[in-house]
Write a protein that holds these residues in place. Structure first.
Motif, PDB file in Angstrom:
ATOM      1  N   UNK A  31     -48.934 -46.505  18.661  1.00  0.00           N
ATOM      2  CA  UNK A  31     -50.775 -47.517  19.401  1.00  0.00           C
ATOM      3  C   UNK A  31     -51.714 -47.440  18.861  1.00  0.00           C
ATOM      4  N   UNK A  32     -51.791 -46.553  17.614  1.00  0.00           N
ATOM      5  CA  UNK A  32     -53.002 -46.363  16.880  1.00  0.00           C
ATOM      6  C   UNK A  32     -53.334 -47.202  15.882  1.00  0.00           C
ATOM      7  N   UNK A  33     -51.558 -48.325  15.306  1.00  0.00           N
ATOM      8  CA  UNK A  33     -51.868 -49.428  14.945  1.00  0.00           C
ATOM      9  C   UNK A  33     -52.097 -50.497  16.143  1.00  0.00           C
ATOM     10  N   UNK A  57     -41.562 -36.457  33.647  1.00  0.00           N
ATOM     11  CA  UNK A  57     -42.383 -37.157  34.816  1.00  0.00           C
ATOM     12  C   UNK A  57     -44.019 -37.253  34.579  1.00  0.00           C
ATOM     13  N   UNK A  58     -44.502 -36.288  33.213  1.00  0.00           N
ATOM     14  CA  UNK A  58     -45.957 -36.847  33.181  1.00  0.00           C
ATOM     15  C   UNK A  58     -46.524 -38.428  32.613  1.00  0.00           C
ATOM     16  N   UNK A  59     -47.543 -38.705  32.728  1.00  0.00           N
ATOM     17  CA  UNK A  59     -47.472 -39.621  32.491  1.00  0.00           C
ATOM     18  C   UNK A  59     -48.525 -39.803  31.296  1.00  0.00           C
ATOM     19  N   UNK A  60     -48.093 -41.203  30.365  1.00  0.00           N
ATOM     20  CA  UNK A  60     -48.857 -41.538  28.393  1.00  0.00           C
ATOM     21  C   UNK A  60     -48.602 -42.678  29.098  1.00  0.00           C
ATOM     22  N   UNK A  61     -49.871 -43.153  28.110  1.00  0.00           N
ATOM     23  CA  UNK A  61     -50.388 -44.268  27.606  1.00  0.00           C
ATOM     24  C   UNK A  61     -48.834 -45.052  26.756  1.00  0.00           C
ATOM     25  N   UNK A  62     -48.544 -46.216  27.305  1.00  0.00           N
ATOM     26  CA  UNK A  62     -48.674 -46.847  26.854  1.00  0.00           C
ATOM     27  C   UNK A  62     -49.061 -48.509  26.333  1.00  0.00           C
ATOM     28  N   UNK A  63     -47.916 -49.260  25.481  1.00  0.00           N
ATOM     29  CA  UNK A  63     -48.890 -51.178  25.538  1.00  0.00           C
ATOM     30  C   UNK A  63     -47.423 -51.504  25.998  1.00  0.00           C
ATOM     31  N   UNK A  64     -47.885 -52.405  26.498  1.00  0.00           N
ATOM     32  CA  UNK A  64     -46.884 -54.276  27.064  1.00  0.00           C
ATOM     33  C   UNK A  64     -46.969 -55.091  25.813  1.00  0.00           C
ATOM     34  N   UNK A  65     -46.628 -56.201  25.589  1.00  0.00           N
ATOM     35  CA  UNK A  65     -46.892 -56.986  24.776  1.00  0.00           C
ATOM     36  C   UNK A  65     -45.498 -58.009  24.528  1.00  0.00           C
TER      37      UNK A  65
END
Length: 240
Positions: A31-33, A57-65
């Motif tokens: 994520x940092x990269x 079941x907790x929300x976590x941030x991701x990136x789609x690419x």
């Protein structure tokens, strides 16, 4: 490499979570990269923010690419896994170019032969369209339910629990109400085959809605609440 690719908004993409897993990296570092690449031209065309539940079941941030974003990110990695990726990437392009060359054909001069080829091509096209329709339906059915449907299910769960409480004239503590919420949530998960409600798919919506409509707490849950409420022995319901 196929396990890295998923479908999202009719586009082939991968996620920062999948990249981290395959390349043996910490997801926070990935994520940092990607965050450090935000000044790159066309960043928003290659990456988009997303949310995905963790194992609890907790929300976590991701990136789609997309493919370009994946290439930009992965080409900066070092080590054996990164090298394997580059080699497979080159091999995939070579195989595709070779397949295109092999599929080039010379049309026959006989008009009847040309017609036969056209009919055969149409037949194959119909089969491909049918297969694509099935694939699209499968992908649509197995997508996570959208936020509106998820919110609806959550509201129906709360409504059903409090309807049950009111119907039986119960006065329950927060821990006792929690038992009812856990009971109905557990039932939804069981009938739809998911671990947490956040994993519900489009095809699960009607199943979950019907279950909520017909829900009654299990005998075990009722018994536990009675014990928490010191209900007299021999009483089989929660009501007075």
């Amino acid at each position: 490499m196929n396990e890295l690719v998923i479908m999202k908004d009719q586009q082939a993409v991968t996620t920062s979570l999948q990249v981290a897993e395959v390349f043996g990296k910490n997801h926070r570092d990935v994520l940092r990269t990607i965050d450090d690449l935000k000044d790159v031209r066309n960043f928003t065309q290659m990456f988009s923010d997303g949310i995905e539940p963790d194992s609890y079941g907790r929300d976590r941030r991701i990136y789609y690419m997309n493919r370009d974003g994946f290439t930009l990110l992965a080409m900066g990695f070092t080590g054996k896994k990164a090298l394997d990726f580059k080699l497979k990437y080159i091999e995939a392009f070579n195989n595709m170019e070779e397949a295109i060359k092999e599929e080039r054909i010379q049309l026959p001069s006989d008009p009847m032969k040309v017609l036969e080829l056209i009919f055969e091509a149409n037949k194959n096209t119909d089969k491909k369209v049918e297969r694509i329709d099935k694939d699209v339906k499968y992908l649509k059915d197995n997508q996570r339910i959208d936020s509106a449907k998820y919110s609806y299910i959550s509201k129906q769960v709360s409504k059903k629990v409090y309807e049950y409480i009111d119907m039986h004239g119960l006065t329950l503590t927060a821990p006792q109400r929690s038992k009812l919420f856990k009971d109905i949530s557990r039932g939804i998960n069981e009938v739809t085959g998911v671990k947490t409600r956040s994993q519900l798919r489009q095809k699960d919506f009607d199943i979950a809605d019907e279950f909520i409509d017909n829900w009654q707490p299990s005998t075990a849950t009722v018994q536990i609440i009675k014990q928490m409420n010191n209900v007299a022995d021999g009483q089989t319901t929660l009501g007075a």
